[in-house]
Design a protein around this motif. Sequence first.
Motif, PDB file in Angstrom:
ATOM      1  N   UNK A 117       6.207  14.612  -8.598  1.00 46.95           N
ATOM      2  CA  UNK A 117       6.035  16.059  -8.484  1.00 46.95           C
ATOM      3  C   UNK A 117       6.627  16.519  -7.166  1.00 46.95           C
ATOM      4  N   UNK A 118       7.354  17.657  -7.205  1.00 47.89           N
ATOM      5  CA  UNK A 118       8.026  18.151  -5.999  1.00 47.89           C
ATOM      6  C   UNK A 118       7.716  19.630  -5.773  1.00 47.89           C
ATOM      7  N   UNK A 119       7.190  20.038  -4.626  1.00 46.08           N
ATOM      8  CA  UNK A 119       6.675  19.139  -3.597  1.00 46.08           C
ATOM      9  C   UNK A 119       5.397  18.447  -4.067  1.00 46.08           C
ATOM     10  N   UNK A 120       5.106  17.279  -3.522  1.00 46.89           N
ATOM     11  CA  UNK A 120       3.930  16.524  -3.977  1.00 46.89           C
ATOM     12  C   UNK A 120       2.614  17.081  -3.427  1.00 46.89           C
ATOM     13  N   UNK A 121       2.690  18.045  -2.530  1.00 49.64           N
ATOM     14  CA  UNK A 121       1.505  18.660  -1.920  1.00 49.64           C
ATOM     15  C   UNK A 121       1.853  20.098  -1.559  1.00 49.64           C
ATOM     16  N   UNK A 122       0.839  20.909  -1.335  1.00 49.55           N
ATOM     17  CA  UNK A 122       1.075  22.267  -0.835  1.00 49.55           C
ATOM     18  C   UNK A 122       1.664  22.162   0.569  1.00 49.55           C
ATOM     19  N   UNK A 123       2.765  22.886   0.807  1.00 51.85           N
ATOM     20  CA  UNK A 123       3.482  22.738   2.068  1.00 51.85           C
ATOM     21  C   UNK A 123       3.804  24.094   2.657  1.00 51.85           C
ATOM     22  N   UNK A 124       4.009  24.103   3.965  1.00 50.04           N
ATOM     23  CA  UNK A 124       4.364  25.342   4.663  1.00 50.04           C
ATOM     24  C   UNK A 124       5.809  25.709   4.387  1.00 50.04           C
ATOM     25  N   UNK A 125       6.068  26.998   4.143  1.00 51.42           N
ATOM     26  CA  UNK A 125       7.424  27.492   3.943  1.00 51.42           C
ATOM     27  C   UNK A 125       8.006  28.087   5.214  1.00 51.42           C
ATOM     28  N   UNK A 126       7.221  28.134   6.274  1.00 53.88           N
ATOM     29  CA  UNK A 126       7.642  28.699   7.562  1.00 53.88           C
ATOM     30  C   UNK A 126       6.983  27.918   8.692  1.00 53.88           C
ATOM     31  N   UNK A 127       7.626  27.958   9.874  1.00 53.23           N
ATOM     32  CA  UNK A 127       6.940  27.495  11.079  1.00 53.23           C
ATOM     33  C   UNK A 127       5.891  28.538  11.448  1.00 53.23           C
ATOM     34  N   UNK A 128       4.698  28.085  11.801  1.00 52.11           N
ATOM     35  CA  UNK A 128       3.662  29.044  12.166  1.00 52.11           C
ATOM     36  C   UNK A 128       2.309  28.384  12.312  1.00 52.11           C
ATOM     37  N   UNK A 129       1.296  29.054  11.747  1.00 48.47           N
ATOM     38  CA  UNK A 129      -0.082  28.577  11.880  1.00 48.47           C
ATOM     39  C   UNK A 129      -0.761  28.607  10.514  1.00 48.47           C
ATOM     40  N   UNK A 130      -1.364  27.476  10.173  1.00 46.25           N
ATOM     41  CA  UNK A 130      -2.135  27.402   8.932  1.00 46.25           C
ATOM     42  C   UNK A 130      -3.532  27.958   9.218  1.00 46.25           C
ATOM     43  N   UNK A 131      -3.963  28.901   8.372  1.00 49.38           N
ATOM     44  CA  UNK A 131      -5.237  29.584   8.607  1.00 49.38           C
ATOM     45  C   UNK A 131      -5.978  29.766   7.284  1.00 49.38           C
ATOM     46  N   UNK A 132      -7.192  30.293   7.405  1.00 53.32           N
ATOM     47  CA  UNK A 132      -7.907  30.793   6.238  1.00 53.32           C
ATOM     48  C   UNK A 132      -7.742  32.302   6.258  1.00 53.32           C
ATOM     49  N   UNK A 133      -7.177  32.859   5.187  1.00 55.79           N
ATOM     50  CA  UNK A 133      -6.838  34.284   5.185  1.00 55.79           C
ATOM     51  C   UNK A 133      -8.037  35.160   5.479  1.00 55.79           C
ATOM     52  N   UNK A 134      -9.227  34.719   5.073  1.00 52.78           N
ATOM     53  CA  UNK A 134     -10.438  35.525   5.298  1.00 52.78           C
ATOM     54  C   UNK A 134     -10.746  35.684   6.783  1.00 52.78           C
ATOM     55  N   UNK A 135     -10.262  34.749   7.614  1.00 53.19           N
ATOM     56  CA  UNK A 135     -10.555  34.813   9.049  1.00 53.19           C
ATOM     57  C   UNK A 135      -9.718  35.854   9.769  1.00 53.19           C
ATOM     58  N   UNK A 136      -8.596  36.290   9.189  1.00 50.45           N
ATOM     59  CA  UNK A 136      -7.678  37.183   9.918  1.00 50.45           C
ATOM     60  C   UNK A 136      -7.454  38.482   9.152  1.00 50.45           C
ATOM     61  N   UNK A 137      -8.403  38.836   8.292  1.00 47.54           N
ATOM     62  CA  UNK A 137      -8.209  40.005   7.446  1.00 47.54           C
ATOM     63  C   UNK A 137      -8.078  41.292   8.249  1.00 47.54           C
ATOM     64  N   UNK A 138      -8.626  41.316   9.503  1.00 47.15           N
ATOM     65  CA  UNK A 138      -8.539  42.517  10.337  1.00 47.15           C
ATOM     66  C   UNK A 138      -7.530  42.361  11.477  1.00 47.15           C
ATOM     67  N   UNK A 139      -6.725  41.303  11.459  1.00 44.65           N
ATOM     68  CA  UNK A 139      -5.785  41.059  12.560  1.00 44.65           C
ATOM     69  C   UNK A 139      -4.641  42.060  12.533  1.00 44.65           C
ATOM     70  N   UNK A 140      -4.236  42.534  13.741  1.00 46.53           N
ATOM     71  CA  UNK A 140      -3.074  43.407  13.890  1.00 46.53           C
ATOM     72  C   UNK A 140      -2.521  43.209  15.286  1.00 46.53           C
ATOM     73  N   UNK A 141      -1.309  43.760  15.527  1.00 49.92           N
ATOM     74  CA  UNK A 141      -0.697  43.606  16.841  1.00 49.92           C
ATOM     75  C   UNK A 141      -1.557  44.231  17.925  1.00 49.92           C
ATOM     76  N   UNK A 142      -2.257  45.323  17.593  1.00 48.93           N
ATOM     77  CA  UNK A 142      -3.116  46.005  18.573  1.00 48.93           C
ATOM     78  C   UNK A 142      -4.468  45.303  18.730  1.00 48.93           C
ATOM     79  N   UNK A 143      -4.892  44.597  17.714  1.00 47.87           N
ATOM     80  CA  UNK A 143      -6.197  43.931  17.757  1.00 47.87           C
ATOM     81  C   UNK A 143      -6.069  42.541  17.150  1.00 47.87           C
ATOM     82  N   UNK A 144      -5.444  41.601  17.870  1.00 51.94           N
ATOM     83  CA  UNK A 144      -5.277  40.257  17.329  1.00 51.94           C
ATOM     84  C   UNK A 144      -6.615  39.532  17.172  1.00 51.94           C
ATOM     85  N   UNK A 145      -6.635  38.606  16.240  1.00 51.04           N
ATOM     86  CA  UNK A 145      -7.807  37.760  16.019  1.00 51.04           C
ATOM     87  C   UNK A 145      -7.536  36.422  16.699  1.00 51.04           C
ATOM     88  N   UNK A 146      -8.524  35.942  17.459  1.00 54.20           N
ATOM     89  CA  UNK A 146      -8.372  34.673  18.160  1.00 54.20           C
ATOM     90  C   UNK A 146      -9.042  33.554  17.372  1.00 54.20           C
TER      91      UNK A 146
END
Length: 405
Positions: A42-71
């Motif tokens: 199977x290709x890819x054999x696992x879920x993989x990143x399509x970009x360089x960046x940060x793996x997160x849980x989307x629920x943790x950053x639902x309110x993140x913005x440039x003016x109010x970043x989430x840490x």
Amino acid sequence: MLQVGEARARILAAFTALPAETVPLPDALGRVLAEPAVARLTQPPFAAAAMDGWAVRAADIVRASAEAPVTLRRIGESAAGHAFAGSLGAGEAVRIFTGAPLPAWADAVVMQEDCEDAGDRVRVGRAVPVGRFIRPAGLDFTAGEELLPKGRLLTARDVALAAAANLPWLRVHRRPRVAVLATGDEIALPGDPLGPSQIVSSNALGLCALVASQGGVAHNLGVAKDDPEHLAAMAAGAAGCDLLVTTGGASQGEHDHVRDVLGGLSLDFYRVAMKPGKPLIFGTASGVPLLGLPGNPVSTGVAALLFLVPVLRRLQGLPAENTTLAARLGAPLKANDDRTDFMRATLSTGTDGEPIATPFPRQDSAMMSRLARADALIVREPQATAAAVGDRVTVIPLSGGVLSL
């Protein structure tokens, strides 16, 4: 005389696809699959990143913005070939690179441009939905999936796909083995001294090149003299081949021996209602299928396009049809006689985008330079009426389709 279509059908009826053989993947380019290519993983054999960046849980950053970043708290890194071994909890992030496995419980990737690395922390300045910049397992293909069908002529892209599917070997049809024999006291090989009545042989070398360009393996048997015994001895070199192609000696003159010497035991036909190329032989010689082509070089080339190329394709499991297209005439044509005429022509593009086929003023079957400069053959059916500039005609392209003459 047989018409071109009947002659072609009778020739093709004598051939079927050659048996399969297994070849290493690096040798598969230009070969024809004898069975489907099926993915071994199977290709890819696992879920993989399509970009360089940060793996997160989307629920943790639902309110993140440039003016109010989430840490978030940085807990590790995942790179291609070096997966993060742990799992992602609430308020955590993993530095990740393109192609790297996604950590357990991560469901989105934020591009590095939208984040600020602060050592053991990362400030995320943009919310992303679940699944953003993630390639799920099996996005390309899955184990057991048919990727390439039987009968596929393998390209470089196909070889790359087979490699990605972990296929080090492929089953392909064996290459056709074709013996090529030139005949005639009047011809000498390129570079040899020429006698006062001799010309340089071009047909055999051109036919060998054509066989190779169509996926076959050519065996040049040399030049046979206009002597029955010498011709028979030279033709014996075709033993074990899938086809013997001769050039010259196919007519009915006193020095033309191919029909009597080689085709005498099993001769199917020896004339076709076409020009150039009327004296054409098909039969068997000592158990090897025999295709006897005329001696004039243009006749040889045109006949090879119409009869040899389809045979080579059928032997490899490919469709045998010649490619044709419609064009408009660039010069007037006289009415045709009772033979199908294949006229050498150039192709250009009209102001309306349609191809324009312009025949050469002189269509002599000995003029190789015209055939080399031709882009197509205009097909003129028997008894075709005179045609004017702009009339529609059928042409066979001489490059880009199944043929490169």
